[in-house]
Scaffold this motif. Structure first.
Motif, PDB file in Angstrom:
ATOM      1  N   THR A 132       0.955  -0.998  -0.112  1.00 10.22           N
ATOM      2  CA  THR A 132      -0.367   0.320   0.015  1.00 10.22           C
ATOM      3  C   THR A 132       0.479   1.584  -0.058  1.00 10.22           C
ATOM      4  O   THR A 132       1.636   1.506   0.450  1.00 10.22           O
ATOM      5  CB  THR A 132      -1.086   0.147   1.281  1.00 10.22           C
ATOM      6  OG1 THR A 132       0.100  -0.085   2.185  1.00 10.22           O
ATOM      7  CG2 THR A 132      -1.620  -1.152   1.180  1.00 10.22           C
ATOM      8  N   ASP A 133       0.170   2.228  -0.616  1.00 14.56           N
ATOM      9  CA  ASP A 133       1.040   3.617  -0.574  1.00 14.56           C
ATOM     10  C   ASP A 133       1.051   3.900   0.838  1.00 14.56           C
ATOM     11  O   ASP A 133       2.463   4.311   1.080  1.00 14.56           O
ATOM     12  CB  ASP A 133       0.287   4.706  -1.028  1.00 14.56           C
ATOM     13  CG  ASP A 133       0.428   4.646  -2.435  1.00 14.56           C
ATOM     14  OD1 ASP A 133       1.601   4.329  -3.586  1.00 14.56           O
ATOM     15  OD2 ASP A 133      -0.411   6.198  -3.026  1.00 14.56           O
ATOM     16  N   GLN A 180       4.213   1.619   2.107  1.00 19.31           N
ATOM     17  CA  GLN A 180       5.303   2.177   1.136  1.00 19.31           C
ATOM     18  C   GLN A 180       6.045   3.734   1.313  1.00 19.31           C
ATOM     19  O   GLN A 180       7.668   3.666   1.567  1.00 19.31           O
ATOM     20  CB  GLN A 180       4.964   1.645   0.315  1.00 19.31           C
ATOM     21  CG  GLN A 180       4.900   0.357  -0.590  1.00 19.31           C
ATOM     22  CD  GLN A 180       5.181  -0.245  -2.151  1.00 19.31           C
ATOM     23  OE1 GLN A 180       3.789   0.542  -2.896  1.00 19.31           O
ATOM     24  NE2 GLN A 180       5.313  -1.364  -2.223  1.00 19.31           N
ATOM     25  N   LYS A 181       4.556   4.669   1.889  1.00 13.14           N
ATOM     26  CA  LYS A 181       5.617   5.745   0.936  1.00 13.14           C
ATOM     27  C   LYS A 181       5.123   6.841   2.467  1.00 13.14           C
ATOM     28  O   LYS A 181       5.794   7.566   2.181  1.00 13.14           O
ATOM     29  CB  LYS A 181       4.971   6.708  -0.345  1.00 13.14           C
ATOM     30  CG  LYS A 181       5.257   5.517  -0.880  1.00 13.14           C
ATOM     31  CD  LYS A 181       4.771   6.266  -2.634  1.00 13.14           C
ATOM     32  CE  LYS A 181       4.535   5.611  -3.861  1.00 13.14           C
ATOM     33  NZ  LYS A 181       3.612   6.507  -4.881  1.00 13.14           N
ATOM     34  N   GLU A 182       4.180   6.284   3.208  1.00 15.15           N
ATOM     35  CA  GLU A 182       3.907   7.512   3.622  1.00 15.15           C
ATOM     36  C   GLU A 182       3.966   7.329   5.397  1.00 15.15           C
ATOM     37  O   GLU A 182       3.327   7.954   5.968  1.00 15.15           O
ATOM     38  CB  GLU A 182       2.437   7.476   3.596  1.00 15.15           C
ATOM     39  CG  GLU A 182       2.229   8.362   2.544  1.00 15.15           C
ATOM     40  CD  GLU A 182       0.564   8.009   1.869  1.00 15.15           C
ATOM     41  OE1 GLU A 182      -0.682   7.457   2.794  1.00 15.15           O
ATOM     42  OE2 GLU A 182      -0.073   8.081   0.464  1.00 15.15           O
ATOM     43  N   GLU A 187       2.240  12.586   3.593  1.00 13.09           N
ATOM     44  CA  GLU A 187       1.845  12.575   2.491  1.00 13.09           C
ATOM     45  C   GLU A 187       2.131  13.730   1.740  1.00 13.09           C
ATOM     46  O   GLU A 187       2.987  14.597   2.372  1.00 13.09           O
ATOM     47  CB  GLU A 187       0.108  12.789   3.127  1.00 13.09           C
ATOM     48  CG  GLU A 187      -0.753  12.070   2.873  1.00 13.09           C
ATOM     49  CD  GLU A 187      -1.899  11.311   2.184  1.00 13.09           C
ATOM     50  OE1 GLU A 187      -1.776  11.063   1.610  1.00 13.09           O
ATOM     51  OE2 GLU A 187      -2.490  10.749   2.832  1.00 13.09           O
ATOM     52  N   THR A 211       6.698   2.113  -8.918  1.00 13.58           N
ATOM     53  CA  THR A 211       5.879   1.696  -8.026  1.00 13.58           C
ATOM     54  C   THR A 211       5.060   0.789  -7.917  1.00 13.58           C
ATOM     55  O   THR A 211       4.270  -0.339  -8.200  1.00 13.58           O
ATOM     56  CB  THR A 211       5.384   2.746  -6.758  1.00 13.58           C
ATOM     57  OG1 THR A 211       6.158   4.011  -6.590  1.00 13.58           O
ATOM     58  CG2 THR A 211       5.066   2.233  -5.591  1.00 13.58           C
ATOM     59  N   CYS A 212       3.902   1.222  -9.101  1.00 16.89           N
ATOM     60  CA  CYS A 212       2.435   0.283  -9.981  1.00 16.89           C
ATOM     61  C   CYS A 212       3.487  -1.204 -10.354  1.00 16.89           C
ATOM     62  O   CYS A 212       2.939  -1.895 -10.123  1.00 16.89           O
ATOM     63  CB  CYS A 212       2.228   1.119 -10.590  1.00 16.89           C
ATOM     64  SG  CYS A 212       1.546   2.515  -9.869  1.00 16.89           S
ATOM     65  N   ARG A 214      -4.042  -2.219  -6.269  1.00 20.11           N
ATOM     66  CA  ARG A 214      -2.971  -1.498  -5.377  1.00 20.11           C
ATOM     67  C   ARG A 214      -3.032  -0.638  -6.339  1.00 20.11           C
ATOM     68  O   ARG A 214      -2.707   0.816  -6.092  1.00 20.11           O
ATOM     69  CB  ARG A 214      -1.701  -1.830  -4.897  1.00 20.11           C
ATOM     70  CG  ARG A 214      -2.399  -2.559  -3.052  1.00 20.11           C
ATOM     71  CD  ARG A 214      -2.741  -1.684  -2.440  1.00 20.11           C
ATOM     72  NE  ARG A 214      -3.864  -1.040  -2.207  1.00 20.11           N
ATOM     73  CZ  ARG A 214      -5.409  -1.208  -1.766  1.00 20.11           C
ATOM     74  NH1 ARG A 214      -5.123  -2.315  -1.317  1.00 20.11           N
ATOM     75  NH2 ARG A 214      -6.302  -0.751  -2.725  1.00 20.11           N
ATOM     76  N   CYS A 274      -3.286   4.301  -7.077  1.00 26.33           N
ATOM     77  CA  CYS A 274      -2.632   5.262  -7.290  1.00 26.33           C
ATOM     78  C   CYS A 274      -2.295   6.308  -7.413  1.00 26.33           C
ATOM     79  O   CYS A 274      -3.441   6.399  -7.935  1.00 26.33           O
ATOM     80  CB  CYS A 274      -1.112   4.241  -8.300  1.00 26.33           C
ATOM     81  SG  CYS A 274       0.476   5.307  -8.489  1.00 26.33           S
ATOM     82  N   LYS A 275      -1.843   7.484  -6.525  1.00 26.27           N
ATOM     83  CA  LYS A 275      -2.278   8.693  -7.086  1.00 26.27           C
ATOM     84  C   LYS A 275      -0.983   9.038  -8.286  1.00 26.27           C
ATOM     85  O   LYS A 275      -1.709  10.666  -8.091  1.00 26.27           O
ATOM     86  CB  LYS A 275      -1.577   9.660  -5.177  1.00 26.27           C
ATOM     87  CG  LYS A 275      -2.718   9.170  -3.868  1.00 26.27           C
ATOM     88  CD  LYS A 275      -2.418   9.424  -3.029  1.00 26.27           C
ATOM     89  CE  LYS A 275      -2.924   9.192  -1.508  1.00 26.27           C
ATOM     90  NZ  LYS A 275      -2.253   8.386  -0.650  1.00 26.27           N
ATOM     91  N   GLY A 311      -7.578   2.248   0.216  1.00 24.69           N
ATOM     92  CA  GLY A 311      -5.989   1.956  -0.054  1.00 24.69           C
ATOM     93  C   GLY A 311      -5.532   1.461   0.990  1.00 24.69           C
ATOM     94  O   GLY A 311      -4.169   1.202   0.924  1.00 24.69           O
TER      95      GLY A 311
END
Ligand code: HAM
Length: 418
Positions: free
Chosen positions: A57-58, A61-63, A113, A192-193, A203, A207-208, A257
């Motif tokens: 997930t975002d 993985q990123k937040e 974010e 990432t995708c 997921r 994706c944003k 998400g």
């Protein structure tokens, strides 16, 4: 000057009243639906979120705000509440409580974010979780509760959208279809995708990134691949919502998400397409966190997003104003006023006096600015004569109050009689 970190907000006194209003309103509603409050640590072991929310997930993985503590443990500031609630449910033996267990929370959350409208790095969620039932009636009850939280605030133009994202059984079939569809353009997706393609293609749908968003248009939807059980469950939810007259729209593109979701998912969306409240069923999470196989459902409301909308409305807030301000001049009067406000405050009366050494004129001005209903003026001479002047700040009427004997009681009777 040191400024607050990007993506955080100061809630100043004038805004704190609107927060208190929302919090009190929610608290009363939760009580009426049989929910009890739970409060949890701000930080948890990172593994809880990796396992609970999902590695692909975002959020994970990123937040996440993740750091190593001094003991070398990986710690994460909670990015959401559900994983922590389930952890606490298991750790505290709540599985042995009468089922279902209904919990609510009001907690700050942390996500690194891209800061923009409605997207903060520290934000608050008021959420609810029902653990211990897989019934469609639980879905309907939790949607009704969510709807009441929003409708009780008389916010207009909020749309309830629902979907079903199935269970691991139907999702297997769907993921293959999705892989085939995305695979045709895979090289155009972000890194990432591409990475998520094998692990968890669903997921990719949330994706944003703009390009990925465009590419995702027209993707097959999971609703078309539901197994019999998930389909019946979703039909029952929709039918019951229809029968009780709760408006909704089915939106097959809602995927949410976070990886723990199964079956029913829902979002309450504002005019700009922002989700004010979102949630869904998560029947596999308790087991994933090493508990018995226990179905559950819940939601969380974004308090900042909600308050942003409320700020544009004229709502009547209960902003407390002092009942009485004791203006005093002279040393003895200062002591007397200090004793008097203490007695009044002890009797649950909002009373103020000067603590800065202001002139009498400045004290009156201050009392007026803070909106005090009455001002009692006491000087050393008045004290000797055991009387003081009481002014009604609204009407301008003035009266002499006898301070002989129990002056606080006399004053209380007087201002309450008025
Ligand atoms: P979520 O969709 O990630 O779900 O967040 C729920 C709500 O929190 C969103 O609809 C939004 O209003 C608010 N929110 C999320 N991120 C931000 C942000 N960066 N800034 C401001 N507000 C934000 C969950 O967190 C799930 N735990 C909900 C749930 C509970 N599902 C089942 N039980």
């Amino acid at each position: 000057m040191i400024q607050r970190p990007k993506g955080t907000k100061d809630i100043l006194p004038e805004n704190s009243y609107i927060w208190q209003f929302v919090e009190k309103n929610s608290k009363d509603i939760f009580r009426n639906y049989g929910f009890e409050e739970i409060r949890l640590p701000v930080f948890e072991h990172t593994e809880l979120f990796q396992r609970g929310i999902g590695d692909a997930t975002d959020v994970v993985q990123k937040e996440m705000y993740t750091f190593e503590d001094k003991g070398g443990r990986s710690i994460t500031l909670r990015p959401e509440g559900t994983a922590g609630v389930v952890r606490a449910y298991l750790e505290n033996g709540m599985a042995s409580l009468p089922s279902p267990v209904k919990l609510w929370y009001n907690m700050s959350m942390y996500r690194y974010e891209n800061v923009q409208k409605g997207r903060l790095r520290e934000f608050h969620q008021i959420g609810a979780e029902v653990i211990g039932t897989g019934s469609y009636e639980a879905d309907v009850e939790i949607i009704c509760l969510a709807n009441r939280l929003i409708s009780s605030l008389e916010i207009e133009n909020i749309k309830l959208t629902i979907n079903s994202i199935g269970c691991p059984t139907c999702r297997k079939k769907y993921q293959n279809v999705l892989r085939e569809w995305i695979g045709k353009n895979l090289e155009k997706y972000c890194e990432t995708c591409k990475d998520r393609f094998e692990k968890n293609p669903m997921r990719i749908l949330d994706c944003k990134e703009k390009t990925c968003n465009e590419l995702n248009k027209g993707a097959p939807i999971v609703l078309d691949y539901l197994c019999e059980e998930c389909k019946t469950h979703f039909d029952n939810v929709k039918q019951m919502l229809n029968r009780i007259g709760l408006d909704y729209e089915v939106d097959g593109s809602i995927v949410r998400g976070l990886d723990y979701y199964t079956k029913t998912v829902f979002e309450f969306i504002d005019e700009d397409g922002l989700a004010i409240l979102a949630g869904g069923r998560y029947d596999g999470l308790v087991k994933e966190l090493k508990g018995q196989d226990t179905p559950a459902i819940g939601f969380a409301m974004g308090v900042e997003r909600l308050i942003e909308i409320l700020m544009k409305k004229q709502i009547e807030l209960n902003i407390p104003k002092p009942c009485i301000y004791i203006a005093q001049i002279g040393e003895e009067a200062n002591i007397f006023a200090t004793q008097l406000v203490e007695i009044l405050r002890g009797k649950n009366i909002y009373a103020q006096k000067d603590i800065t050494g202001k002139s009498l004129k400045a004290q009156f001005k201050y009392a007026d600015r803070i909106g005090s209903k009455y001002v009692l003026t006491i000087g050393d001479i008045e004290l000797k004569e055991k009387k003081a002047n009481l002014k009604d700040m609204l009407t301008g009427n003035e009266e002499t109050i006898n301070l002989d004997g129990n002056s606080a009681e006399k004053l209380i009777k007087y201002i309450k009689v008025k």
